[in-house]
Design a protein around this motif. Sequence first.
Motif, short mmCIF file in Angstrom:
data_model
loop_
_atom_site.label_atom_id
_atom_site.label_comp_id
_atom_site.label_asym_id
_atom_site.label_seq_id
_atom_site.Cartn_x
_atom_site.Cartn_y
_atom_site.Cartn_z
N ASN A 175 -45.18 54.01 27.61
CA ASN A 175 -46.49 53.99 26.97
C ASN A 175 -47.56 53.84 28.06
O ASN A 175 -47.31 54.16 29.22
CB ASN A 175 -46.56 52.87 25.93
N GLN A 176 -48.74 53.35 27.70
CA GLN A 176 -49.84 53.20 28.64
C GLN A 176 -50.25 51.74 28.79
O GLN A 176 -51.42 51.44 29.06
CB GLN A 176 -51.04 54.05 28.18
N ASN A 236 -44.27 51.67 32.15
CA ASN A 236 -45.66 51.51 31.74
C ASN A 236 -46.49 51.32 33.02
O ASN A 236 -45.98 50.80 34.01
CB ASN A 236 -45.83 50.30 30.82
#
Length: 559
Positions: free
Chosen positions: A161-162, A200
């Motif tokens: 994800n971020q 991430n």
Amino acid sequence: MDAFCVMLRIVFVFYFITPGSSTCLIGCSCSEENLGRSLLCMETSMGHIPEDIPHDFTKIRIENCPLTELPQGSFSKVSALEFLWLNFNEITLMSIKSLEGLANLTELRLQGNKLTSVPWTAFQDTPKLKILDLKHNRLDVLPEHALRHLRTLTYLDLSFNQLSVISKDVFINWPLYQISEKEWGKEGVVSNVVLVLHDNPWLCDCRLKGFVEFMRAVSPPIILMNSYLMCSGPASKANKFFHEIQLKTCMKPVASAPETNITLPRGANATLTCLVKARPDPTIHWMYSLKIIRGFAATETRIDEETITSKLVIPSLHLANRGLYTCTANNFIGNSSVNITVNITSSNTSIPLPPPVPMLPSDENAYIDIRIAKQTVYGITLEWYAATDNPAETWFTIHFGKYDSPKKEIIYIGPGINSYSVSDLLPVTKYEVCVTLKNQPPRDGQCIVFMTGSDISELEQRERLIHIIVIVCAMVLSVPAGMYACTTEARFSCVDRCIDLWKKRNLRGENSQGTERQGTFDSLQAASDEGLCRDSEEKPKKRQKPEDKSKGGTAADLY
């Protein structure tokens, strides 16, 4: 003859297909398994969750479809549902009530979608949820109480994800973790909890200190799937593992200046220097009469890991440039400022110089710089910056309402907070939002006018188009191949695509008695992970995927 053929096709559609739709959806396959009834929809043109899903399914798998959102009560009629897989779609929005009615849900997989945020309170409707897979999305924030309603979870995947910053309180406040610490070790009481957090873009500055220390000390019942978490920034820590770094406690900015009183002749170039020590890196503003200076060039240079120097260059000094300049540094802990006085000498001493521009009282007339940080069709997130003498005691007032309405909603925001989110707005509506010091009326520069999104009608049109295509394809598939000879050309635009879809569906039917059906919803299989996504990208498409439309098409004007 052509009219007769058309009527015959319609008869086939309603006689053979419609009765089956009460038990299974068109374009999908259904099967009976030991654990209940299953629905499988792969690579269909499904653009929204159907309202007529039979209520007796315990397993639903909808993947590689152009789904864009999960509205309220998406599966509320399927109360027996235990396994829900929605991988590799185009989902960008989840309603806070999208999981309403799913009290028996134990497994939810949303891998490979486009979610930037998740309404975590939605999980209060899924008290039995054990597996939550959110990998390969675009999540950039994990709120402090995100896991509050996930009391029975045993597997949480947030990889790819971020996420850049997480507080350790996210896990310390997790009820399951608190129970596990106390009860783990007692036979049959608590299971291990698997966390997946790798890949991430972790920003390893002081804000991540608590989380890094928590990850180092993690032990059963918490188990990390990949314990080698790596930093993406800042540059000094990029590509280093958590166990290789040492992070310091965050620090409020401290601003200073080598020279606080400068005297130069008219026409000379002036360089004002400001030194700032802070953790994490601050935002630095130069102000003159409490207005942000935008016409002069300000440059920043890093001295060391926690010190930045900012220089403001004033070319060819004029009398209007005389006065008090303020360098203000701000991070999430607080702000600090230093004043520099600029004096100008004149070669003609017989002409008196006018007095400098007075500095306005900071608290009464503070300059507030506001912006829209995030915007969706139905809401916005507002951020602001204000230079005040006492940030720890400064309250703000938000004035919010429709642009043409004289009455605005008043919201009071306490000290230390510089953002606010508004949701449930009307589409295609013009709004105005202002930020002022507490109980002060808005002034120029303290308001933003914006308009909410207008793509609802576009979604409705796309749904109608998809519905029409499904009906036409169903009509074509329902007619024997020999009957096409009675038509004039038999060249419908979707015939080739539908025949291919018919072949795929027959192949699925032939295999439905084998191991593929048995393993469809096996939570440990890899078929629905990266391999499935990769296969779907490599094989040629038989139909054109509907164009992806952004849901954030809005405009904001600062005045």
